[in-house]
Design a protein around this motif. Structure first.
Motif, PDB file in Angstrom:
ATOM      1  N   SER A   1     -19.277 -11.803  20.567  1.00  0.00           N
ATOM      2  CA  SER A   1     -19.087 -11.200  19.219  1.00  0.00           C
ATOM      3  C   SER A   1     -19.086  -9.446  19.220  1.00  0.00           C
ATOM      4  O   SER A   1     -19.518  -8.977  20.176  1.00  0.00           O
ATOM      5  CB  SER A   1     -20.306 -11.567  18.322  1.00  0.00           C
ATOM      6  N   PRO A   2     -18.730  -8.933  17.959  1.00  0.00           N
ATOM      7  CA  PRO A   2     -18.878  -7.392  18.108  1.00  0.00           C
ATOM      8  C   PRO A   2     -20.495  -7.088  18.011  1.00  0.00           C
ATOM      9  O   PRO A   2     -20.565  -5.992  18.620  1.00  0.00           O
ATOM     10  CB  PRO A   2     -18.429  -7.192  16.373  1.00  0.00           C
ATOM     11  N   HIS A   3     -21.322  -7.984  17.749  1.00  0.00           N
ATOM     12  CA  HIS A   3     -22.674  -7.559  17.825  1.00  0.00           C
ATOM     13  C   HIS A   3     -23.033  -7.386  19.409  1.00  0.00           C
ATOM     14  O   HIS A   3     -23.906  -6.634  19.562  1.00  0.00           O
ATOM     15  CB  HIS A   3     -23.563  -8.851  17.038  1.00  0.00           C
ATOM     16  N   VAL A   4     -22.748  -8.492  20.128  1.00  0.00           N
ATOM     17  CA  VAL A   4     -22.908  -8.470  21.483  1.00  0.00           C
ATOM     18  C   VAL A   4     -22.361  -7.291  22.093  1.00  0.00           C
ATOM     19  O   VAL A   4     -23.051  -6.450  23.195  1.00  0.00           O
ATOM     20  CB  VAL A   4     -22.470  -9.724  22.176  1.00  0.00           C
ATOM     21  N   GLN A   5     -21.202  -6.912  21.788  1.00  0.00           N
ATOM     22  CA  GLN A   5     -20.513  -5.782  22.347  1.00  0.00           C
ATOM     23  C   GLN A   5     -21.381  -4.351  22.384  1.00  0.00           C
ATOM     24  O   GLN A   5     -21.630  -3.758  23.055  1.00  0.00           O
ATOM     25  CB  GLN A   5     -19.279  -5.585  21.700  1.00  0.00           C
ATOM     26  N   ASP A   6     -22.142  -4.210  20.803  1.00  0.00           N
ATOM     27  CA  ASP A   6     -22.982  -3.187  20.656  1.00  0.00           C
ATOM     28  C   ASP A   6     -24.162  -3.359  21.330  1.00  0.00           C
ATOM     29  O   ASP A   6     -24.747  -2.199  21.885  1.00  0.00           O
ATOM     30  CB  ASP A   6     -22.860  -2.999  19.273  1.00  0.00           C
TER      31      ASP A   6
ATOM     32  N   ALA B   1     -24.957  -1.996  25.123  1.00  0.00           N
ATOM     33  CA  ALA B   1     -25.476  -0.801  25.297  1.00  0.00           C
ATOM     34  C   ALA B   1     -26.803  -0.445  25.338  1.00  0.00           C
ATOM     35  O   ALA B   1     -27.715   0.263  26.066  1.00  0.00           O
ATOM     36  CB  ALA B   1     -24.801   0.319  24.502  1.00  0.00           C
ATOM     37  N   ARG B   2     -27.463  -1.176  24.440  1.00  0.00           N
ATOM     38  CA  ARG B   2     -29.144  -1.082  24.081  1.00  0.00           C
ATOM     39  C   ARG B   2     -29.779  -1.764  25.509  1.00  0.00           C
ATOM     40  O   ARG B   2     -30.676  -1.284  25.894  1.00  0.00           O
ATOM     41  CB  ARG B   2     -29.410  -1.655  22.759  1.00  0.00           C
ATOM     42  N   ARG B   3     -29.049  -2.877  25.699  1.00  0.00           N
ATOM     43  CA  ARG B   3     -29.758  -3.772  26.738  1.00  0.00           C
ATOM     44  C   ARG B   3     -29.568  -3.081  28.082  1.00  0.00           C
ATOM     45  O   ARG B   3     -30.497  -2.909  28.870  1.00  0.00           O
ATOM     46  CB  ARG B   3     -29.324  -4.875  26.985  1.00  0.00           C
ATOM     47  N   GLU B   4     -28.549  -2.229  28.293  1.00  0.00           N
ATOM     48  CA  GLU B   4     -28.338  -1.365  29.592  1.00  0.00           C
ATOM     49  C   GLU B   4     -29.505  -0.511  29.746  1.00  0.00           C
ATOM     50  O   GLU B   4     -29.917  -0.102  30.792  1.00  0.00           O
ATOM     51  CB  GLU B   4     -27.023  -0.440  29.632  1.00  0.00           C
TER      52      GLU B   4
ATOM     53  N   ALA C   1     -28.800  -5.782  13.103  1.00  0.00           N
ATOM     54  CA  ALA C   1     -27.253  -6.325  13.944  1.00  0.00           C
ATOM     55  C   ALA C   1     -26.256  -5.767  12.831  1.00  0.00           C
ATOM     56  O   ALA C   1     -25.045  -5.518  13.340  1.00  0.00           O
ATOM     57  CB  ALA C   1     -27.270  -7.598  14.116  1.00  0.00           C
ATOM     58  N   GLU C   2     -26.465  -5.854  11.625  1.00  0.00           N
ATOM     59  CA  GLU C   2     -25.484  -5.497  10.589  1.00  0.00           C
ATOM     60  C   GLU C   2     -26.121  -4.367   9.634  1.00  0.00           C
ATOM     61  O   GLU C   2     -26.869  -5.081   8.935  1.00  0.00           O
ATOM     62  CB  GLU C   2     -24.896  -6.769   9.802  1.00  0.00           C
ATOM     63  N   PRO C   3     -25.966  -3.269   9.674  1.00  0.00           N
ATOM     64  CA  PRO C   3     -26.574  -2.124   9.091  1.00  0.00           C
ATOM     65  C   PRO C   3     -26.405  -2.309   7.575  1.00  0.00           C
ATOM     66  O   PRO C   3     -25.151  -2.718   7.108  1.00  0.00           O
ATOM     67  CB  PRO C   3     -25.880  -0.743   9.294  1.00  0.00           C
TER      68      PRO C   3
END
Length: 580
Positions: free
Chosen positions: A401-406, A409-412, A431-433
């Motif tokens: 999903s788009p959420h996982v894509q974003d 970066a945070r998990r990295e 997850a959804e501002p």
């Protein structure tokens, strides 16, 4: 110097190896892996002990290709302890809704066919391995979690496809180091080489030193097992104002080592709405607990853990329209904004409405319907010649999903920090501002052209979409594909135009004819060939996501990882109906 990709799926193995080798000297340690979705890597891991049957049979589970038919799994108490509650819930849907049942021709509300859970033709295949060290706050005494995501699929003489159901096995990570840090656990996710072929990567995952080593796949490590399945789908002919309606059943289970079975468990941060609304003292107790300063701080950073006594053991998320549907916002059903106050100095709790939004964001329904892919966040790579069930016209271009894509970066950032910091900041943004609700753009290809306003109800069946003034699509030959035929919110399209920098020529299913063809038991390929028409669709990739309620599907002539945006239920693998 180039960066090493931390997600392994988009490039073929040879090209991936070349890319990594040219980017990083072999002497340099590889970056920690965050998410593995390569079919070759995952199939190698299955054959080396990470197959789904392991969790039902135990370590002795063996199969030549890493998967075991569900018919065989049904002989185990462990699998039956999961399928029996799921089957009971599906039967309950049919009792409450006489229009619900299995099949296209007889029932307007198409029910998940529970027979797949015991079918000799069906199986669960590993579609993702996720490094969730960032979940450390949720696992006392462990360096976060490792998650193995399996998806239901089948192969018959007539057809092969995945189905809209996933099982997520959540495992506790290793214990922290003596100094309280998780540096050793972070290093364990670093492959021995920066460039590894996919199969070698899969074998390394399950090696003695890998993150899926046998000792790390013991049943004692299971934090919980969660299931997500599309329980029922109403086509657009039944709900023309919404472009269709689908429900997703969410359940959680914990391992009982003594009984060698799974037991029903509460859903994380998901309140039992009916019980709390009926029990005023319990509702007040929950509100008082949430208002405690330490719990508000945890809510703000997304590490809140609500006690089990307030939680539900089953939840339903609904699509389309995500958080606009009150059914996906359980806390908004229980509390009014006026019962809350802004939290000064917080990052996400700057208004009473924001407090409720953050609470809903942490619930299972809110999570699964926030920038998701039709109720899911990870569905698996479809790769010709590698995926077990690949079928032209029934393939995703982007597996997450788009959420996982974003989130990657945070998990990295978290895993990198864990290499040198005892306690990295676990904060996760919404997850959804909230401001995304009002976002709008030009009416180019793929844009919304039939805007509506949802009249909300806690009963999702009674939600209605009130029409707003239509939006004219740009371009003389453009058309607005209608919500009433399956395009939620309408979709700007038109004739295929190779000059359109944002467009891709793709096939648009003629849904009524396509569904009738499937109902007549015709082969999927024949139905696809006869009942689609070409059209200009929005181009998409992991970096260029589709708008909400659309999915990035593979399109002819597009390289791997790129595709075209279509409604999710135009893709056969995303719907429960037509398979049986």
């Amino acid at each position: 110097m180039g960066r090493v990709p931390l997600i392994r799926h988009h490039l073929p193995a040879a090209l991936l190896a070349l890319t990594l080798a040219s980017a990083v000297p072999m002497a340099q340690a590889a970056e920690p892996v965050l998410l593995v979705t390569s079919p070759a890597a995952l199939q190698a891991a299955e054959k080396s002990g990470a197959g789904f049957a392991r969790w039902m049979y135990g370590e002795s589970a063996q199969s030549t290709d890493g998967v075991t038919a569900n018919e065989a799994l049904m002989r185990t108490p462990a699998w039956r302890s999961i399928t029996e509650p799921l089957g009971a819930s599906l039967s309950g849907i049919q009792r409450r809704d006489r229009q619900a049942g299995v099949g296209i021709s007889r029932y307007p509300h198409r029910l998940f066919d529970a027979r797949w859970l015991a079918s000799p033709d069906a199986f669960f295949e590993l579609v993702g391995v996720a490094n969730r060290m960032d979940r450390r706050p949720f696992q006392s005494g462990a360096c976060g979690e490792t998650r193995l995501v399996y998806r239901l699929a089948y192969r018959t003489a007539a057809m092969q496809s995945r189905l809209p159901m996933t099982v997520n096995v959540e495992l506790r990570g290793d214990a922290p180091d003596a100094d309280g840090s998780c540096a050793a656990a972070a290093k364990r996710w670093q492959p021995p080489q920066a460039a590894m072929a996919d199969e070698a990567l899969g074998r390394w995952l399950t090696s003695a030193d890998g993150p899926l080593a046998p000792k790390r796949l013991e049943h004692a490590r299971i934090a919980q097992l969660t299931t997500n399945l599309q329980s029922v789908r109403w086509p657009s002919a039944v709900r023309p104002d919404l472009g269709g309606h689908a429900e997703y059943m969410l359940r959680a289970f914990r391992w009982n080592a003594g009984a060698r079975r799974f037991e029903i468990a509460p859903l994380e941060n998901t309140p039992d709405v009916a019980r709390l609304k009926a029990n005023a003292p319990l509702r007040k107790e929950l509100q008082q607990w949430l208002r405690q300063p330490a719990n508000l701080r945890a809510l703000d950073e997304a590490t809140l853990q609500i006690p089990d006594r307030f939680l539900a053991t089953e939840a339903i998320s609904v699509a389309p329209r995500g958080l606009e549907r009150l059914a996906n916002r359980p806390f908004a059903q229980i509390f009014a904004p006026g019962e809350w106050q802004a939290v000064p100095g917080s990052r996400t709790l700057q208004s009473p409405q924001a407090v409720l939004r953050r609470l809903d964001d942490l619930s299972c329904m809110g999570c699964h319907q926030s920038r998701a892919v039709a109720g899911f966040h990870l569905l698996g790579v479809d790769r010709r010649g590698a995926s077990r069930t690949f079928t032209t016209g029934n393939a995703l271009a982007v597996p997450h999903s788009p959420h996982v894509q974003d989130e990657l970066a945070r998990r990295e950032s978290y895993v990198r920090a864990a290499l040198s910091t005892p306690r990295p900041d676990p904060f996760r943004p919404l997850a959804e501002p909230m401001e995304a609700d009002a976002a709008a753009g030009r009416a180019t290809v793929g844009a919304r052209c039939e805007p509506t306003r949802i009249t909300q109800s806690a009963n999702a069946w009674t939600d209605r979409a009130e029409k707003l003034p239509p939006v004219a699509c740009e371009g003389a030959a453009s058309v607005c594909e209608k919500t009433s035929v399956g395009f939620p919110g309408g979709m700007c399209s038109g004739p295929c135009d190779p000059r359109d920098p944002n467009g891709t020529c793709g096939g648009i299913a003629i849904l009524s004819d396509f569904s009738s063809c499937l109902a007549a038991k015709k082969p999927f390929g024949e139905c696809l060939a006869k009942h689609t028409r070409p059209g200009n669709l929005r181009s998409c990739s992991a970096q260029q996501s589709c708008r909400d309620d659309y999915i990035c599907a593979q399109a002819n002539g597009k390289p791997e990882g790129q595709g075209a945006c279509i409604p999710p239920y135009f893709l056969f693998q995303m719907r429960v109906d037509g398979h049986s």
